[in-house]
Design an enzyme around this catalytic site. Structure first.
Site, PDB file in Angstrom:
ATOM      1  N   LEU A 212       0.844  -1.193   0.000  1.00 51.37           N
ATOM      2  CA  LEU A 212       0.000   0.000   0.000  1.00 51.37           C
ATOM      3  C   LEU A 212       0.883   1.249   0.000  1.00 51.37           C
ATOM      4  CD1 LEU A 212      -2.765  -1.000   2.569  1.00 51.37           C
ATOM      5  CD2 LEU A 212      -2.502  -1.624   0.151  1.00 51.37           C
TER       6      LEU A 212
ATOM      7  N   ALA B 177      -0.492   4.542  -1.429  1.00 46.58           N
ATOM      8  CA  ALA B 177      -1.288   5.613  -2.040  1.00 46.58           C
ATOM      9  C   ALA B 177      -1.426   6.834  -1.150  1.00 46.58           C
ATOM     10  CB  ALA B 177      -2.666   5.078  -2.408  1.00 46.58           C
ATOM     11  N   GLY B 178      -1.048   6.679   0.120  1.00 46.88           N
ATOM     12  CA  GLY B 178      -1.249   7.760   1.088  1.00 46.88           C
ATOM     13  C   GLY B 178      -0.452   9.001   0.743  1.00 46.88           C
TER      14      GLY B 178
ATOM     15  N   ARG C  81       2.299  14.997   6.625  1.00 42.63           N
ATOM     16  CA  ARG C  81       3.221  15.500   7.644  1.00 42.63           C
ATOM     17  C   ARG C  81       4.679  15.614   7.175  1.00 42.63           C
ATOM     18  NH1 ARG C  81       1.889  11.684  12.527  1.00 42.63           N
ATOM     19  NH2 ARG C  81       0.939  10.415  10.903  1.00 42.63           N
TER      20      ARG C  81
ATOM     21  N   GLN D 192      -5.367   3.778  -6.773  1.00 40.41           N
ATOM     22  CA  GLN D 192      -6.471   4.057  -5.858  1.00 40.41           C
ATOM     23  C   GLN D 192      -6.718   5.565  -5.994  1.00 40.41           C
ATOM     24  OE1 GLN D 192      -5.577   4.149  -1.700  1.00 40.41           O
ATOM     25  NE2 GLN D 192      -7.650   3.538  -1.082  1.00 40.41           N
TER      26      GLN D 192
ATOM     27  N   GLY E 203      -9.024   4.664   2.659  1.00 41.39           N
ATOM     28  CA  GLY E 203      -8.608   3.775   3.737  1.00 41.39           C
ATOM     29  C   GLY E 203      -7.830   2.567   3.262  1.00 41.39           C
TER      30      GLY E 203
ATOM     31  N   GLU F  28      -8.523   1.203  16.132  1.00 45.15           N
ATOM     32  CA  GLU F  28      -7.663   2.334  15.787  1.00 45.15           C
ATOM     33  C   GLU F  28      -7.623   3.352  16.930  1.00 45.15           C
ATOM     34  OE1 GLU F  28      -5.706   2.567  12.902  1.00 45.15           O
ATOM     35  OE2 GLU F  28      -6.315   0.482  13.011  1.00 45.15           O
TER      36      GLU F  28
ATOM     37  N   ALA G  86      59.354  22.415 -17.843  1.00 42.69           N
ATOM     38  CA  ALA G  86      58.304  23.139 -17.138  1.00 42.69           C
ATOM     39  C   ALA G  86      57.721  24.232 -18.020  1.00 42.69           C
ATOM     40  CB  ALA G  86      58.869  23.730 -15.852  1.00 42.69           C
TER      41      ALA G  86
HETATM   42  C1  UD1 Z   1      -2.453   1.839   9.912  1.00 41.37           C
HETATM   43  C2  UD1 Z   1      -3.343   0.783  10.605  1.00 41.37           C
HETATM   44  C3  UD1 Z   1      -2.989   0.736  12.089  1.00 41.37           C
HETATM   45  C4  UD1 Z   1      -1.525   0.417  12.260  1.00 41.37           C
HETATM   46  C5  UD1 Z   1      -0.661   1.420  11.479  1.00 41.37           C
HETATM   47  C6  UD1 Z   1       0.775   0.973  11.490  1.00 41.37           C
HETATM   48  C7  UD1 Z   1      -5.478   0.752   9.418  1.00 41.37           C
HETATM   49  C8  UD1 Z   1      -6.881   1.207   9.421  1.00 41.37           C
HETATM   50  N1  UD1 Z   1      -4.724   1.149  10.426  1.00 41.37           N
HETATM   51  O1  UD1 Z   1      -2.810   3.093  10.462  1.00 41.37           O
HETATM   52  O2  UD1 Z   1      -3.762  -0.263  12.732  1.00 41.37           O
HETATM   53  O3  UD1 Z   1      -1.187   0.454  13.636  1.00 41.37           O
HETATM   54  O4  UD1 Z   1      -1.088   1.507  10.110  1.00 41.37           O
HETATM   55  O5  UD1 Z   1       1.606   1.908  10.860  1.00 41.37           O
HETATM   56  O6  UD1 Z   1      -5.094   0.026   8.526  1.00 41.37           O
HETATM   57  N2  UD1 Z   1      -2.844   3.840   2.311  1.00 41.37           N
HETATM   58  C9  UD1 Z   1      -3.311   3.711   1.032  1.00 41.37           C
HETATM   59  N3  UD1 Z   1      -4.573   4.126   0.757  1.00 41.37           N
HETATM   60  C10 UD1 Z   1      -5.389   4.653   1.689  1.00 41.37           C
HETATM   61  C11 UD1 Z   1      -4.900   4.774   3.018  1.00 41.37           C
HETATM   62  C12 UD1 Z   1      -3.612   4.359   3.285  1.00 41.37           C
HETATM   63  O7  UD1 Z   1      -2.615   3.238   0.145  1.00 41.37           O
HETATM   64  O8  UD1 Z   1      -6.531   4.993   1.351  1.00 41.37           O
HETATM   65  C13 UD1 Z   1      -1.478   3.371   2.609  1.00 41.37           C
HETATM   66  C14 UD1 Z   1      -0.551   4.488   3.044  1.00 41.37           C
HETATM   67  O9  UD1 Z   1       0.149   5.019   1.928  1.00 41.37           O
HETATM   68  C15 UD1 Z   1       0.400   3.776   3.985  1.00 41.37           C
HETATM   69  C16 UD1 Z   1      -0.450   2.658   4.579  1.00 41.37           C
HETATM   70  O10 UD1 Z   1      -1.530   2.477   3.695  1.00 41.37           O
HETATM   71  O11 UD1 Z   1       1.476   3.182   3.306  1.00 41.37           O
HETATM   72  C17 UD1 Z   1      -0.954   2.983   5.988  1.00 41.37           C
HETATM   73  O12 UD1 Z   1      -1.800   4.106   5.934  1.00 41.37           O
HETATM   74  P1  UD1 Z   1      -1.860   5.156   7.108  1.00 41.37           P
HETATM   75  O13 UD1 Z   1      -2.887   6.167   6.773  1.00 41.37           O
HETATM   76  O14 UD1 Z   1      -0.517   5.640   7.435  1.00 41.37           O
HETATM   77  O15 UD1 Z   1      -2.435   4.250   8.290  1.00 41.37           O
HETATM   78  P2  UD1 Z   1      -2.321   4.512   9.830  1.00 41.37           P
HETATM   79  O16 UD1 Z   1      -3.337   5.497  10.246  1.00 41.37           O
HETATM   80  O17 UD1 Z   1      -0.927   4.777  10.198  1.00 41.37           O
END
Ligand code: UD1
Ligand code: CA
Length: 454
Positions: free
Chosen positions: A8, A10-11, A15, A73, A78, A152, A421
């Site tokens: 995953l 896509a986030g 920060r 995505q 999520g 969460e 030189a």
């Molecule tokens: C997530 C977990 C949490 C865990 C934590 C560990 C969930 C709901 N929560 O929370 O239990 O303790 O990771 O670091 O899964 N991403 C996508 N698409 C989205 C959302 C996220 O690709 O729509 C990817 C992000 O790029 C990232 C990963 O998923 O690589 C985690 O997403 P993030 O939003 O950081 O989750 P946390 O809130 O940290």
């Protein structure tokens, strides 16, 4: 058991406060997601898919070089929603490993342990215990110690927040079950997101067994959300590499002041002073000594060679018992034979420098083939560029070039020639003779070099 892997990525990484999407920020010289991809590949999955969204165009370039499937995505709804986008990629596998593109340091052995902790029909979660668990999903267990759900941070009550065992986010799930059930997730929670973590309570309801592996090294499951966390993981990773070097017989002046951004291969009894940076693929033979503040990239350094402080070496091959620096700059294509010497403020590029030859001070030697036992005086320049094309300089064996000489390429200095030189050499300097161009170029036949008075 066929294994499919979904990463995953896509986030947004808000920060990080950056135009570069989070997973493309570098750790030890490689994007975070590249670390994850490289580790994932070592598990030899039947399919490897990366879910992209924010900054997808930045990630795509990397994915092309890595030959990895990409799924978009478009809206980040999520982690569960992200996995849903990849359903078609893993539907035919037996099990799916979900990794995060921003968790770079998970070890292969840990992932293997997680895969092996239950059968292919079970849901397996990598957890860790944190003294400060704020921000993470909490692993909730019943009195028998069985996992019942993951809650969460933002959805947790005060009691749940005291739990120190947290979800790493890394899970292995039965593929068909995940593909069939992921659509059952709802976004009825504090963040209005489809949580992958809700697959856990669904598994409990549907009688899917749950197993966990608790990882003792927090860094292996640490995610990068801020630049501070990125810096902390970088230092952690560098310290691990420094320790491995010392285990393998390398002396480090300070293990906290070395950076390896690539692959460093070492012999024994090597000494490395502070603030040395290695990039790409570097090999150091036995008894190499490296002074402070050197940057060495894509190079092979032979046995017993000494590199003094503040030298830069890029894409070069260095023989044994060579002396380099201080303040030397070896640019790509430099090849130094054994016992050569490159002194301070010398720049070389595309140059073959023969055995025992010396370029001791303030010189530029580019596009040059130099024989053995040559002595190049201070301030010698190979004028290799005519404004349009590069030309080569050829220097034979046992040549002596006086200080402040320009060798205007293409030009040849024959074996045993001596250049006075201040010469500006535009024509061949013949063998065994002294060539001078103070006023006009002339050749002194039969001239003999002075011999040392004993
Ligand atoms: C997530 C977990 C949490 C865990 C934590 C560990 C969930 C709901 N929560 O929370 O239990 O303790 O990771 O670091 O899964 N991403 C996508 N698409 C989205 C959302 C996220 O690709 O729509 C990817 C992000 O790029 C990232 C990963 O998923 O690589 C985690 O997403 P993030 O939003 O950081 O989750 P946390 O809130 O940290
Ligand atoms: Ca996160």
């Amino acid at each position: 058991m066929s294994l499919s892997i979904v990463i995953l990525a896509a986030g947004k990484g808000t920060r990080m406060k950056s135009a570069i999407t989070k997973v493309m920020h570098k750790l030890a010289g490689r994007p975070l997601v590249e670390h994850v991809i490289d580790t994932a590949k070592r598990l030899e999955p039947s399919n490897l898919t990366v879910v992209t969204g924010n900054g997808a165009e930045q990630v795509q370039l990397l994915l092309e070089t890595k030959n990895v499937t990409e799924v978009m995505q478009h809206e980040q709804l999520g982690t569960g929603h992200a996995v849903m986008q990849a359903t078609a990629q893993f539907a035919n596998a037996e099990q799916v490993l979900v990794l995060y593109g921003d968790v770079p340091l998970t070890q292969l052995s840990t992932l293997q342990q997680l895969i092996d902790c239950g059968d292919a029909n079970s849901l397996r979660i990598l957890t860790t215990e944190l003294a400060e668990p704020t921000g993470y999903g909490r692993i909730v267990r019943n009195d028998a110690g069985d996992v019942t759900c993951i809650i969460e941070q933002k959805d947790a009550d005060a009691q749940t927040l005291t739990i120190q065992e947290v979800n790493s986010g890394i899970m292995v799930l039965p593929a068909k079950w995940l593909a069939d059930s992921v659509a059952k997730l709802t976004n009825n929670n504090a963040q209005g997101e489809y949580y992958l973590t809700d697959m856990v309570s669904l598994a409990v309801t549907e009688g899917i067994a749950i197993n966990t592996v608790c990882c003792s090294d927090n860094a292996e499951v640490a995610g990068v959300n801020t630049r501070q966390q990125l810096a902390a993981l970088e230092r952690h990773y560098q310290l691990l590499q420094a320790n491995e070097l010392m285990v393998n017989g390398v002396t480090l002046a300070d293990p906290s002041r070395i950076d390896i951004r690539g692959q460093l291969t070492t012999g024994t009894d090597i000494t490395i002073d502070v603030n040395v940076i290695f990039e790409g693929e570097v090999t150091l033979a036995n008894n190499v000594e490296i002074g402070a503040n050197c940057i060495i990239k894509d190079a092979t350094i032979g046995e017993g060679t000494i590199i003094l402080a503040n030298s830069m070496i890029d894409s070069s091959t260095i023989g044994a018992n060579v002396n380099i620096g201080p303040f030397a700059r070896l640019r790509p294509g430099t090849v130094l034979a054994d016992k050569a010497k490159i002194g301070n403020f010398v720049e070389t590029k595309n140059a073959n420098i023969g055995k025992g030859s010396k370029v001791n001070h303030l010189s530029y030697i580019g596009d040059t083939d130099m024989g053995s036992d040559v002595n190049i005086g201070a301030g010698t320049i190979t004028c290799n560029y005519d404004g349009a094309n590069k030309h080569r300089t050829t220097i034979g064996d046992r040549v002596f070039v006086g200080s402040d000489t320009q060798l205007v390429a293409p030009v040849t200095v024959e074996d045993d020639a001596t250049i006075g030189a201040g010469t500006t050499l535009r024509k061949t300097a013949p063998a065994d003779a002294l060539t001078l161009t103070k006023s006009e170029q002339r050749t002194v036949k039969g001239w003999r070099r002075p011999v040392k008075k004993i």
